[in-house]
Design an enzyme around this catalytic site. Structure first.
Site, PDB file in Angstrom:
ATOM      1  N   LYS A 262      26.045 -64.347 -65.377  1.00 26.15           N
ATOM      2  CA  LYS A 262      26.354 -65.780 -65.314  1.00 26.15           C
ATOM      3  C   LYS A 262      27.322 -66.143 -66.431  1.00 26.15           C
ATOM      4  O   LYS A 262      27.026 -65.940 -67.606  1.00 26.15           O
ATOM      5  CB  LYS A 262      25.066 -66.594 -65.443  1.00 26.15           C
ATOM      6  CG  LYS A 262      25.274 -68.107 -65.616  1.00 26.15           C
ATOM      7  CD  LYS A 262      23.948 -68.861 -65.710  1.00 26.15           C
ATOM      8  CE  LYS A 262      24.154 -70.344 -66.040  1.00 26.15           C
ATOM      9  NZ  LYS A 262      22.875 -71.079 -66.156  1.00 26.15           N
ATOM     10  N   LYS A 274      22.578 -83.294 -68.739  1.00 25.97           N
ATOM     11  CA  LYS A 274      21.503 -82.930 -69.664  1.00 25.97           C
ATOM     12  C   LYS A 274      21.386 -83.960 -70.791  1.00 25.97           C
ATOM     13  O   LYS A 274      22.380 -84.610 -71.126  1.00 25.97           O
ATOM     14  CB  LYS A 274      21.833 -81.567 -70.312  1.00 25.97           C
ATOM     15  CG  LYS A 274      21.704 -80.367 -69.415  1.00 25.97           C
ATOM     16  CD  LYS A 274      21.994 -79.087 -70.197  1.00 25.97           C
ATOM     17  CE  LYS A 274      21.905 -77.866 -69.306  1.00 25.97           C
ATOM     18  NZ  LYS A 274      20.539 -77.584 -68.837  1.00 25.97           N
ATOM     19  N   ASP A 285      25.809 -70.429 -72.416  1.00 22.06           N
ATOM     20  CA  ASP A 285      25.401 -70.239 -71.022  1.00 22.06           C
ATOM     21  C   ASP A 285      26.262 -69.186 -70.299  1.00 22.06           C
ATOM     22  O   ASP A 285      26.105 -68.967 -69.103  1.00 22.06           O
ATOM     23  CB  ASP A 285      25.436 -71.596 -70.291  1.00 22.06           C
ATOM     24  CG  ASP A 285      24.374 -71.729 -69.215  1.00 22.06           C
ATOM     25  OD1 ASP A 285      23.402 -70.949 -69.226  1.00 22.06           O
ATOM     26  OD2 ASP A 285      24.520 -72.621 -68.356  1.00 22.06           O
ATOM     27  N   ASP A 344      22.541 -79.426 -62.216  1.00 26.62           N
ATOM     28  CA  ASP A 344      22.236 -78.621 -63.400  1.00 26.62           C
ATOM     29  C   ASP A 344      21.677 -77.247 -63.021  1.00 26.62           C
ATOM     30  O   ASP A 344      21.543 -76.380 -63.873  1.00 26.62           O
ATOM     31  CB  ASP A 344      21.251 -79.385 -64.301  1.00 26.62           C
ATOM     32  CG  ASP A 344      21.215 -78.850 -65.717  1.00 26.62           C
ATOM     33  OD1 ASP A 344      22.099 -78.024 -66.061  1.00 26.62           O
ATOM     34  OD2 ASP A 344      20.319 -79.252 -66.481  1.00 26.62           O
ATOM     35  N   GLU A 346      23.191 -74.834 -61.706  1.00 29.31           N
ATOM     36  CA  GLU A 346      24.515 -74.337 -61.331  1.00 29.31           C
ATOM     37  C   GLU A 346      24.640 -72.821 -61.444  1.00 29.31           C
ATOM     38  O   GLU A 346      25.480 -72.221 -60.785  1.00 29.31           O
ATOM     39  CB  GLU A 346      25.583 -75.003 -62.214  1.00 29.31           C
ATOM     40  CG  GLU A 346      25.817 -74.371 -63.598  1.00 29.31           C
ATOM     41  CD  GLU A 346      24.600 -74.383 -64.506  1.00 29.31           C
ATOM     42  OE1 GLU A 346      23.717 -75.233 -64.283  1.00 29.31           O
ATOM     43  OE2 GLU A 346      24.520 -73.544 -65.413  1.00 29.31           O
ATOM     44  N   ARG A 348      22.692 -70.367 -60.477  1.00 30.54           N
ATOM     45  CA  ARG A 348      22.405 -69.675 -59.218  1.00 30.54           C
ATOM     46  C   ARG A 348      23.541 -69.857 -58.224  1.00 30.54           C
ATOM     47  O   ARG A 348      23.749 -69.009 -57.358  1.00 30.54           O
ATOM     48  CB  ARG A 348      21.057 -70.158 -58.664  1.00 30.54           C
ATOM     49  CG  ARG A 348      21.045 -71.616 -58.293  1.00 30.54           C
ATOM     50  CD  ARG A 348      19.620 -72.155 -58.166  1.00 30.54           C
ATOM     51  NE  ARG A 348      19.008 -72.367 -59.471  1.00 30.54           N
ATOM     52  CZ  ARG A 348      17.753 -72.785 -59.653  1.00 30.54           C
ATOM     53  NH1 ARG A 348      16.974 -72.991 -58.610  1.00 30.54           N
ATOM     54  NH2 ARG A 348      17.276 -72.971 -60.862  1.00 30.54           N
TER      55      ARG A 348
HETATM   56  N1  BES Z   1      21.560 -73.041 -68.444  1.00 26.91           N
HETATM   57  C1  BES Z   1      20.414 -73.730 -67.980  1.00 26.91           C
HETATM   58  C2  BES Z   1      19.109 -73.024 -68.340  1.00 26.91           C
HETATM   59  C3  BES Z   1      18.760 -72.957 -69.807  1.00 26.91           C
HETATM   60  C4  BES Z   1      18.039 -73.977 -70.398  1.00 26.91           C
HETATM   61  C5  BES Z   1      19.092 -71.874 -70.561  1.00 26.91           C
HETATM   62  C6  BES Z   1      17.684 -73.900 -71.728  1.00 26.91           C
HETATM   63  C7  BES Z   1      18.746 -71.782 -71.895  1.00 26.91           C
HETATM   64  C8  BES Z   1      18.037 -72.800 -72.481  1.00 26.91           C
HETATM   65  C9  BES Z   1      20.445 -73.864 -66.457  1.00 26.91           C
HETATM   66  O1  BES Z   1      21.704 -74.023 -65.907  1.00 26.91           O
HETATM   67  C10 BES Z   1      19.680 -75.077 -66.094  1.00 26.91           C
HETATM   68  O2  BES Z   1      20.084 -76.140 -66.454  1.00 26.91           O
HETATM   69  N2  BES Z   1      18.592 -74.879 -65.356  1.00 26.91           N
HETATM   70  C11 BES Z   1      17.763 -75.960 -64.925  1.00 26.91           C
HETATM   71  C12 BES Z   1      17.345 -75.709 -63.497  1.00 26.91           C
HETATM   72  C13 BES Z   1      16.648 -76.893 -62.848  1.00 26.91           C
HETATM   73  C14 BES Z   1      17.608 -78.058 -62.722  1.00 26.91           C
HETATM   74  C15 BES Z   1      16.137 -76.465 -61.487  1.00 26.91           C
HETATM   75  C16 BES Z   1      16.555 -76.005 -65.854  1.00 26.91           C
HETATM   76  O3  BES Z   1      16.064 -74.961 -66.258  1.00 26.91           O
HETATM   77  O4  BES Z   1      16.132 -77.124 -66.184  1.00 26.91           O
HETATM   78 ZN    ZN Z   2      23.234 -73.213 -66.923  1.00 24.11          ZN
HETATM   79 MN    MN Z   3      22.338 -76.016 -65.831  1.00 26.45          MN
END
Ligand code: BES
Ligand code: ZN
Ligand code: MN
Length: 514
Positions: A262, A274, A285, A344, A346, A348
């Site tokens: 990713k 966020k 990320d 958010d 994104e 996947r």
């Molecule tokens: N990059 C984030 C995940 C993340 C969060 C990595 C904190 C490291 C520390 C990812 O893109 C994300 O925002 N995931 C969401 C998914 C949800 C919206 C289904 C999450 O984990 O809140």
């Molecule tokens: Zn992310």
């Molecule tokens: Mn995200």
């Protein structure tokens, strides 16, 4: 940093400091006794004073008047019964960080006696750890306040197989440099580390390691039908890139291992934005993509007998006039339609097309790595990465290969329930199934893009970067999963690139990592 393997006896080595491993509760090793004698009992005195007891990575410095080495640094290695070779990376890292901050430029490492017979691995870990110990986070400061000055390290070969030490040291240098390359990419802020810059960095590393490289631009993505990846890019002015690195170590074989990472160079969340707190950390990320690129550079230098491709889809995730709106639907490269419930989620979306492209390039096995879900940090904290897949034998082979590296992976289940949870009312898939089992519904989403190819997904959200420094490494990016990627490529090369049908039996139990 220059790395040497010296035949000198520890007591006669010229160095700014001699690093000496100390096991908890044990007697002094014969080398430690010799040093202790030369110093008139100073080592034994520090130990009996209780200043250091040999607990993992405790440090005590003894000045060595009138010796060829100016200092002795005692480094705790923990209990001898619990020793594992990868702890030597931490031993070396702790020594380099402690001494390097105190302007010592030349360190000679004594190896513990119990690595006899396993010299190559031991030397590899010492060199890897010394290199990864040197990185610090002040790279954008005019007068960096945390520079580590170590310029030369030596491994002391007396009593060991010197050729094996040399071999291991060369390998450790390649791994350590790759880990550091990944960490530097991740540390670089998003205004510099754009998708274009990530691809340029991959080009530099590819050149050094003799890899083929192909960087797809958005036009090529469009003609390949990568609507899922492009949907994330449309909120940003920065064009997306998809970098492909190719290593052909076994041209006569049709087996191809694909590593997919990713590469979100900044994740604001997009329209589903966020909170401000910690948003700056989302420059990390792209850690999965950085690990893929760096691991490929190590694989290119180590030359295992296996074919490996590295795929790094990269884009920013920003709100903007063209940004995806929650509810929008896109079509991925394999034709599947995706309803974007939460912009958010994104990672996947870009991995979906990355995984499809891996199959198109002939991958017969796929491992992806991503800072994919906050839920993974809730589940495992910063202690381990989550591993899941569609082929248990392959997962076990991965866990077995990764275990000695010191990177920890814990297997999680991909029950059909999670695939059901990511179905959409209106499209084939939804990109978010809410909070329950967030790491696993993300994994189930990815599974829809790999068909039957043996595949493993690694969620490194809690392990790719750390908030705190340790004795052996700076805070910030860790380089996870570079070591595991390289170890897997080497393990598959040994087994001719095929998953052993009995792999699950031969392997240690899932996640039994230290
Ligand atoms: N990059 C984030 C995940 C993340 C969060 C990595 C904190 C490291 C520390 C990812 O893109 C994300 O925002 N995931 C969401 C998914 C949800 C919206 C289904 C999450 O984990 O809140
Ligand atoms: Zn992310
Ligand atoms: Mn995200």
């Amino acid at each position: 940093m220059q790395v040497r393997v010296l035949a000198d006896a520890p007591a006669s080595v010229r160095a700014g400091a001699l690093a000496l491993p100390i096991f908890a509760g044990g007697d002094l090793s014969s080398v430690a006794k010799t040093i202790d004698d030369a110093l008139g009992g100073a080592v034994a005195e520090v130990l009996s004073s209780g200043e250091i007891s040999g607990k993992p990575f405790e440090l005590a410095l003894v000045h060595a008047k009138g010796q060829p080495y100016s200092r002795v640094l005692l480094v705790g290695l923990g209990e001898k019964e619990k020793f594992e070779p990868y702890l030597l990376a931490r031993y070396a890292g702790a020594a380099v960080r402690y001494l390097g901050k105190r302007k010592v430029t030349n360190i000679a490492f004594v190896l513990p006696e119990n690595v006899k017979g396993n010299e190559s691995a031991a030397a590899g870990f010492v060199v890897e750890g010394a290199l990864t110990g040197t990185i610090d986070t002040s790279i954008y400061q005019n007068d960096p306040d945390r520079t580590i000055k170590v310029e030369q390290i030596s491994l002391l070969a007396e009593g060991f197989d010197r050729a094996a030490l040399e071999r291991g040291a060369a390998r450790g240098q390649i791994i350590g440099e790759a880990v550091n390359a990944a960490r530097r990419m991740a540390l670089t802020p998003a205004n510099d580390m754009t998708p274009t810059h990530l691809a340029a960095r991959a080009r530099e590393l590819a050149q050094e390691a003799n890899l083929e490289i192909d960087v797809l631009d958005e036009d090529r993505m469009r003609s390949l039908g990568m609507g899922s990846l492009l949907s994330v890019a449309q909120g940003s002015d920065q064009p997306a890139t998809l970098t492909v690195l190719t290593y052909k170590g076994d041209p006569s074989s049709k087996e191809v291992l694909a590593l997919v990472g990713k590469g979100i160079t900044f994740d604001s969340g997009g329209i589903s934005i966020k909170p401000a707190e910690k948003m700056h950390e989302m420059k990390y990320d792209m850690s999965g993509a950085a690990a893929v690129i760096a691991a490929m550079s190590a694989i290119g230098k180590l030359r295992p007998k296996i074919n490996v491709i590295g795929i790094a889809p990269a884009t920013e995730n920003l709100p903007g006039p063209g940004a995806t709106k929650p509810g929008d639907i896109f079509r991925a490269m394999n034709g599947k339609t995706i309803e974007v419930i939460n912009t958010d989620a994104e990672g996947r979306l870009i991995l979906a097309d990355g995984l499809c492209y891996a199959a198109k390039l002939g991958a017969t096995k796929i491992v992806d790595a991503a800072t994919l879900t906050g839920a993974c940090v809730i589940a495992l904290g910063h202690a381990a990465s989550a591993a899941m897949g569609n082929n248990e034998a392959f997962v076990q082979e991965f866990l077995t290969a990764a275990k000695p590296t010191g990177e920890r992976y814990w297997e999680m289940p991909l029950y059909e329930d999670y695939s059901t949870a990511v179905k959409s009312e209106i499209a084939d898939l939804s990109n978010s199934a809410g909070r329950p089992a967030g790491t696993l519904t993300a994994g189930a989403f990815l599974k829809a893009f790999v068909d039957n190819t043996p595949w493993i997904h690694l969620d490194v959200a809690g392990t790719a970067y750390l908030d705190n420094e340790s004795a052996w490494q700076a805070k910030g990016p860790t380089g996870t999963p570079v070591r595991a990627f390289v170890a897997l490529a080497e393990a598959l090369a040994e087994s001719d690139g095929k998953v052993h049908p009995n792999g699950a039996k031969a392997a240690v139990k899932a996640g039994a990592g230290a």
